[in-house]
Design an enzyme around this catalytic site. Structure first.
Site, PDB file in Angstrom:
ATOM      1  N   ARG A 125       0.828  -1.210   0.000  1.00 36.76           N
ATOM      2  CA  ARG A 125       0.000   0.000   0.000  1.00 36.76           C
ATOM      3  C   ARG A 125       0.864   1.262   0.000  1.00 36.76           C
ATOM      4  O   ARG A 125       0.530   2.258  -0.647  1.00 36.76           O
ATOM      5  CB  ARG A 125      -0.925  -0.013   1.227  1.00 36.76           C
ATOM      6  CG  ARG A 125      -1.913   1.140   1.225  1.00 36.76           C
ATOM      7  CD  ARG A 125      -3.033   0.934   2.224  1.00 36.76           C
ATOM      8  NE  ARG A 125      -4.024   1.981   2.116  1.00 36.76           N
ATOM      9  CZ  ARG A 125      -4.394   2.768   3.117  1.00 36.76           C
ATOM     10  NH1 ARG A 125      -3.877   2.612   4.318  1.00 36.76           N
ATOM     11  NH2 ARG A 125      -5.309   3.700   2.921  1.00 36.76           N
ATOM     12  N   HIS A 163       0.614   4.563  -2.521  1.00 32.45           N
ATOM     13  CA  HIS A 163       0.435   5.940  -2.028  1.00 32.45           C
ATOM     14  C   HIS A 163       1.613   6.821  -2.424  1.00 32.45           C
ATOM     15  O   HIS A 163       1.447   7.995  -2.725  1.00 32.45           O
ATOM     16  CB  HIS A 163       0.234   5.946  -0.508  1.00 32.45           C
ATOM     17  CG  HIS A 163      -1.160   5.559  -0.116  1.00 32.45           C
ATOM     18  ND1 HIS A 163      -1.881   6.206   0.844  1.00 32.45           N
ATOM     19  CD2 HIS A 163      -1.981   4.584  -0.581  1.00 32.45           C
ATOM     20  CE1 HIS A 163      -3.081   5.658   0.961  1.00 32.45           C
ATOM     21  NE2 HIS A 163      -3.156   4.659   0.112  1.00 32.45           N
ATOM     22  N   ASP A 164       2.818   6.248  -2.427  1.00 34.03           N
ATOM     23  CA  ASP A 164       3.970   7.034  -2.863  1.00 34.03           C
ATOM     24  C   ASP A 164       3.795   7.445  -4.322  1.00 34.03           C
ATOM     25  O   ASP A 164       3.936   8.622  -4.666  1.00 34.03           O
ATOM     26  CB  ASP A 164       5.267   6.230  -2.686  1.00 34.03           C
ATOM     27  CG  ASP A 164       6.490   7.049  -3.066  1.00 34.03           C
ATOM     28  OD1 ASP A 164       6.489   8.263  -2.775  1.00 34.03           O
ATOM     29  OD2 ASP A 164       7.439   6.499  -3.644  1.00 34.03           O
ATOM     30  N   SER A 220       8.549  10.268  -1.742  1.00 36.53           N
ATOM     31  CA  SER A 220       8.087  11.468  -1.034  1.00 36.53           C
ATOM     32  C   SER A 220       7.264  11.086   0.199  1.00 36.53           C
ATOM     33  O   SER A 220       7.235  11.827   1.180  1.00 36.53           O
ATOM     34  CB  SER A 220       7.268  12.370  -1.960  1.00 36.53           C
ATOM     35  OG  SER A 220       6.264  11.625  -2.627  1.00 36.53           O
ATOM     36  N   ASN A 251      -3.508   9.486   5.046  1.00 36.45           N
ATOM     37  CA  ASN A 251      -2.441   8.556   5.395  1.00 36.45           C
ATOM     38  C   ASN A 251      -2.570   8.011   6.803  1.00 36.45           C
ATOM     39  O   ASN A 251      -1.757   7.205   7.209  1.00 36.45           O
ATOM     40  CB  ASN A 251      -1.083   9.274   5.319  1.00 36.45           C
ATOM     41  CG  ASN A 251      -0.524   9.207   3.931  1.00 36.45           C
ATOM     42  OD1 ASN A 251      -0.929   8.375   3.136  1.00 36.45           O
ATOM     43  ND2 ASN A 251       0.413  10.078   3.661  1.00 36.45           N
ATOM     44  N   HIS A 277      -6.275  -5.678  -2.670  1.00 35.72           N
ATOM     45  CA  HIS A 277      -7.150  -5.839  -1.501  1.00 35.72           C
ATOM     46  C   HIS A 277      -7.462  -7.311  -1.226  1.00 35.72           C
ATOM     47  O   HIS A 277      -8.315  -7.610  -0.402  1.00 35.72           O
ATOM     48  CB  HIS A 277      -8.431  -5.008  -1.677  1.00 35.72           C
ATOM     49  CG  HIS A 277      -8.189  -3.533  -1.621  1.00 35.72           C
ATOM     50  ND1 HIS A 277      -9.163  -2.591  -1.881  1.00 35.72           N
ATOM     51  CD2 HIS A 277      -7.061  -2.810  -1.322  1.00 35.72           C
ATOM     52  CE1 HIS A 277      -8.642  -1.367  -1.754  1.00 35.72           C
ATOM     53  NE2 HIS A 277      -7.378  -1.478  -1.424  1.00 35.72           N
ATOM     54  N   THR A 278      -6.777  -8.214  -1.890  1.00 33.55           N
ATOM     55  CA  THR A 278      -6.852  -9.638  -1.537  1.00 33.55           C
ATOM     56  C   THR A 278      -6.093  -9.900  -0.233  1.00 33.55           C
ATOM     57  O   THR A 278      -6.189 -10.982   0.355  1.00 33.55           O
ATOM     58  CB  THR A 278      -6.267 -10.526  -2.666  1.00 33.55           C
ATOM     59  OG1 THR A 278      -6.354 -11.896  -2.281  1.00 33.55           O
ATOM     60  CG2 THR A 278      -4.805 -10.203  -2.955  1.00 33.55           C
ATOM     61  N   ASP A 305     -10.271  -9.179   2.343  1.00 31.53           N
ATOM     62  CA  ASP A 305     -10.708 -10.337   1.562  1.00 31.53           C
ATOM     63  C   ASP A 305     -11.415 -11.269   2.537  1.00 31.53           C
ATOM     64  O   ASP A 305     -10.784 -11.899   3.387  1.00 31.53           O
ATOM     65  CB  ASP A 305      -9.486 -11.002   0.925  1.00 31.53           C
ATOM     66  CG  ASP A 305      -9.813 -12.312   0.217  1.00 31.53           C
ATOM     67  OD1 ASP A 305     -10.922 -12.854   0.432  1.00 31.53           O
ATOM     68  OD2 ASP A 305      -8.964 -12.783  -0.548  1.00 31.53           O
TER      69      ASP A 305
HETATM   70  C1  HEM Z   1      -8.680   1.560  -6.397  1.00 38.21           C
HETATM   71  C2  HEM Z   1      -8.755   2.439  -5.433  1.00 38.21           C
HETATM   72  C3  HEM Z   1      -8.337   2.155  -4.015  1.00 38.21           C
HETATM   73  C4  HEM Z   1      -9.012   2.580  -2.914  1.00 38.21           C
HETATM   74  C5  HEM Z   1     -10.278   3.418  -2.893  1.00 38.21           C
HETATM   75  C6  HEM Z   1      -8.295   2.072  -1.770  1.00 38.21           C
HETATM   76  C7  HEM Z   1      -8.642   2.316  -0.454  1.00 38.21           C
HETATM   77  C8  HEM Z   1      -8.116   1.662   0.620  1.00 38.21           C
HETATM   78  C9  HEM Z   1      -8.568   1.832   1.977  1.00 38.21           C
HETATM   79  C10 HEM Z   1      -9.649   2.797   2.429  1.00 38.21           C
HETATM   80  C11 HEM Z   1      -7.869   0.954   2.743  1.00 38.21           C
HETATM   81  C12 HEM Z   1      -8.031   0.707   4.236  1.00 38.21           C
HETATM   82  C13 HEM Z   1      -7.147   1.589   5.037  1.00 38.21           C
HETATM   83  C14 HEM Z   1      -7.364   1.347   6.508  1.00 38.21           C
HETATM   84  O1  HEM Z   1      -8.491   1.460   6.983  1.00 38.21           O
HETATM   85  O2  HEM Z   1      -6.380   1.042   7.202  1.00 38.21           O
HETATM   86  C15 HEM Z   1      -6.963   0.246   1.874  1.00 38.21           C
HETATM   87  C16 HEM Z   1      -6.081  -0.722   2.283  1.00 38.21           C
HETATM   88  C17 HEM Z   1      -5.146  -1.290   1.453  1.00 38.21           C
HETATM   89  N1  HEM Z   1      -4.917  -0.978   0.140  1.00 38.21           N
HETATM   90 FE1  HEM Z   1      -6.096   0.128  -1.043  1.00 38.21          FE
HETATM   91  N2  HEM Z   1      -7.215   1.346  -2.197  1.00 38.21           N
HETATM   92  C18 HEM Z   1      -7.199   1.379  -3.563  1.00 38.21           C
HETATM   93  C19 HEM Z   1      -6.231   0.824  -4.370  1.00 38.21           C
HETATM   94  C20 HEM Z   1      -5.132   0.139  -3.901  1.00 38.21           C
HETATM   95  C21 HEM Z   1      -3.995  -0.214  -4.705  1.00 38.21           C
HETATM   96  C22 HEM Z   1      -3.812   0.154  -6.181  1.00 38.21           C
HETATM   97  C23 HEM Z   1      -3.137  -0.896  -3.901  1.00 38.21           C
HETATM   98  C24 HEM Z   1      -1.805  -1.473  -4.215  1.00 38.21           C
HETATM   99  C25 HEM Z   1      -1.422  -1.888  -5.397  1.00 38.21           C
HETATM  100  C26 HEM Z   1      -3.777  -0.980  -2.600  1.00 38.21           C
HETATM  101  C27 HEM Z   1      -3.277  -1.672  -1.526  1.00 38.21           C
HETATM  102  C28 HEM Z   1      -3.872  -1.734  -0.304  1.00 38.21           C
HETATM  103  C29 HEM Z   1      -3.432  -2.623   0.755  1.00 38.21           C
HETATM  104  C30 HEM Z   1      -2.352  -3.680   0.643  1.00 38.21           C
HETATM  105  C31 HEM Z   1      -4.217  -2.339   1.866  1.00 38.21           C
HETATM  106  C32 HEM Z   1      -4.132  -2.970   3.262  1.00 38.21           C
HETATM  107  C33 HEM Z   1      -3.170  -2.181   4.106  1.00 38.21           C
HETATM  108  C34 HEM Z   1      -2.891  -2.796   5.458  1.00 38.21           C
HETATM  109  O3  HEM Z   1      -3.429  -3.850   5.816  1.00 38.21           O
HETATM  110  O4  HEM Z   1      -2.076  -2.195   6.175  1.00 38.21           O
HETATM  111  N3  HEM Z   1      -4.969  -0.316  -2.641  1.00 38.21           N
HETATM  112  N4  HEM Z   1      -7.129   0.705   0.596  1.00 38.21           N
HETATM  113  C1  LIG Z   2       2.217   6.469   9.489  1.00 39.02           C
HETATM  114  C2  LIG Z   2       1.961   7.913   9.686  1.00 39.02           C
HETATM  115  O1  LIG Z   2       2.862   8.715   9.650  1.00 39.02           O
HETATM  116  N1  LIG Z   2       0.707   8.265   9.876  1.00 39.02           N
HETATM  117  C3  LIG Z   2       0.301   9.632  10.097  1.00 39.02           C
HETATM  118  C4  LIG Z   2      -0.771  10.041   9.107  1.00 39.02           C
HETATM  119  O2  LIG Z   2      -1.312  11.305   9.382  1.00 39.02           O
HETATM  120  C5  LIG Z   2      -1.832  11.477  10.703  1.00 39.02           C
HETATM  121  C6  LIG Z   2      -2.330  12.887  10.831  1.00 39.02           C
HETATM  122  O3  LIG Z   2      -3.305  13.158   9.880  1.00 39.02           O
HETATM  123  C7  LIG Z   2      -0.755  11.189  11.751  1.00 39.02           C
HETATM  124  O4  LIG Z   2      -1.306  11.278  13.054  1.00 39.02           O
HETATM  125  C8  LIG Z   2      -0.204   9.775  11.533  1.00 39.02           C
HETATM  126  O5  LIG Z   2       0.861   9.539  12.432  1.00 39.02           O
END
Ligand code: HEM
Ligand SMILES: CC(=O)N[C@H]1CO[C@H](CO)[C@@H](O)[C@@H]1O
Ligand SMILES: *[C@@H]1O[C@H](CO)[C@@H](O)[C@H](O)[C@H]1NC(C)=O
Ligand SMILES: *[C@@H]1O[C@H](CO)[C@@H](O)[C@H](O)[C@H]1NC(C)=O
Length: 325
Positions: free
Chosen positions: A60, A64-65, A74, A91, A191-192, A243
């Protein structure tokens, strides 16, 4: 005459190499740091053995980067004023283990080849490695990115997708980054694995619209299950596997879930609900080879987003700080 011709050839070779300087290449560090990929891989494996969360966090973080200022690390910058990219509210949920993976791998790389490998490339290699290490597709990674000189929280908004986005919003944001709708659908397959906080989808459970509190595109038993884990006013740190069937495997279950109303976010489920993207979702659900090859191709394209090469940017010594500071 012979002498002059060899000079001409040498000049031409120099020009070809010179103009290639601004491009990514798989063997970019072939001379300067030939073992960089093995070093990063070993470091990533060590980190995963300590905390498996590393896998989703690193994947992820790469996304985001790349979507904010391009793939230039960045997102890694720490600001004493709390106004760098990673401090933006979007973030909030980036897991610290992703950052730590890059920091540790950079330290290992610096020990072997100081000052030549960018943090942006280390993140790209690490993101590729975590996917392969949990059974996803393996692919070659292009290198030669330079680290960026700008990291601002205020530049995040509008560049990252939100969980309530529809197909148009998702597609247009990805197209802005030179990624097609098929790339977007394939990358959403990330998101798998990984977890999401209840607040990211609670609107689908409790406040969908004025005639239905629950999003009718959610499978009813899945909605019940989510409501049990995420009751109203739940502890904001509670997370749910994205998933619903195989949360720790990198497989095509994400797409199979979408066919059955078990996509966690609106932005996931809409890929099946919208007739334009549905055929690709159905294909990835029934054919995991198609998903794997599309995912690998899309990751390579994602890695080209807004890259700085040649003399742009810098090779950061510490991934969390610009060299000049
Ligand atoms: C298509 C649009 C996308 C949206 C709207 C989206 C949104 C989100 C959101 C809201 C979360 C949950 C964050 C949280 O509550 O902690 C998430 C998690 C995640 N996203 Fe996405 N995402 C998108 C695309 C992607 C892409 C392109 C990747 C990587 C190639 C990605 C990889 C991940 C991963 C691996 C997580 C799990 C992170 C964790 O468990 O720490 N996502 N995403
Ligand atoms: C991992 C990280 O740096 N998360 C930061 C994301 O932004 C919030 C403020 O909006 C910080 O509190 C988190 O530490
Ligand atoms: C609520 O959502 C459902 C399902 O999408 C839709 O059919 C209905 O028209 C919506 N109602 C309102 C008032 O928006
Ligand atoms: C998209 O591709 C064009 C043409 O190659 C390039 O100029 C542009 O910088 C790319 N955009 C991004 C965000 O990478």
């Amino acid at each position: 005459m012979e002498f002059r011709r060899s000079i001409l050839v040498a000049v031409m070779v120099f020009m070809v190499v010179g103009s290639g300087e601004g491009q990514l290449a798989e063997n970019f560090y072939g001379f300067a740091c030939p073992n960089v990929e093995a070093i990063v891989r070993q470091s990533v494996m060590n980190k995963i053995s300590q905390t498996p969360i590393t896998i989703a966090a690193t994947l992820r973080l790469f996304f985001h980067d790349c979507f904010v200022e391009g793939c230039d690390a960045s997102v890694m910058i720490a600001s004493p004023n709390g106004d760098a990219e990673k401090d933006s509210p979007t973030n909030l949920s980036l897991a610290g283990d992703g950052f730590d993976t890059v920091i540790k791998a950079k330290q290992a790389v610096e020990a072997a080849c100081p000052n030549v490998v960018s943090c942006a490339d280390i993140l790209a290699i690490a993101a590729r490695d975590v996917v392969a290490l949990i059974g996803g597709p393996a692919f070659n990674v292009e290198l030669g990115r330079r680290d960026g000189l700008v990291s601002m929280a205020s530049r995040v908004a509008g560049n990252l997708p939100g969980p309530t986005f529809d197909l148009n919003l998702l597609s247009s944001l990805f197209i802005k980054n030179n990624l097609s709708m098929i790339d977007m659908i394939a990358l959403s397959g990330a998101h798998t694995i990984g977890f999401a906080h209840c607040s990211m989808f609670s609107d689908r459970l409790y406040s969908f619209n004025s005639s239905s509190h629950t999003d009718p595109s959610l499978d009813p038993s899945y909605a019940q299950q989510l409501k049990r884990v995420c009751p109203p006013y739940v502890d904001p740190t509670i997370v749910v596997g994205m998933d619903a069937s195989t949360p720790t495997a990198f497989d095509n279950a994400y797409y199979k879930n979408l066919l059955h109303g078990k996509g966690l976010f609106t932005s996931d489920e809409v890929l099946f609900m919208d007739p334009i993207s549905r055929p690709t979702v159905s294909d990835f659900a029934s054919n995991s080879r198609d998903f794997f090859s599309a995912f690998a191709a899309a990751m390579v394209k994602l890695g080209r987003t807004g890259v700085k090469t040649g003399n742009d940017g810098e090779i950061r010594r510490d991934c969390t700080a610009f060299n000049s500071f």
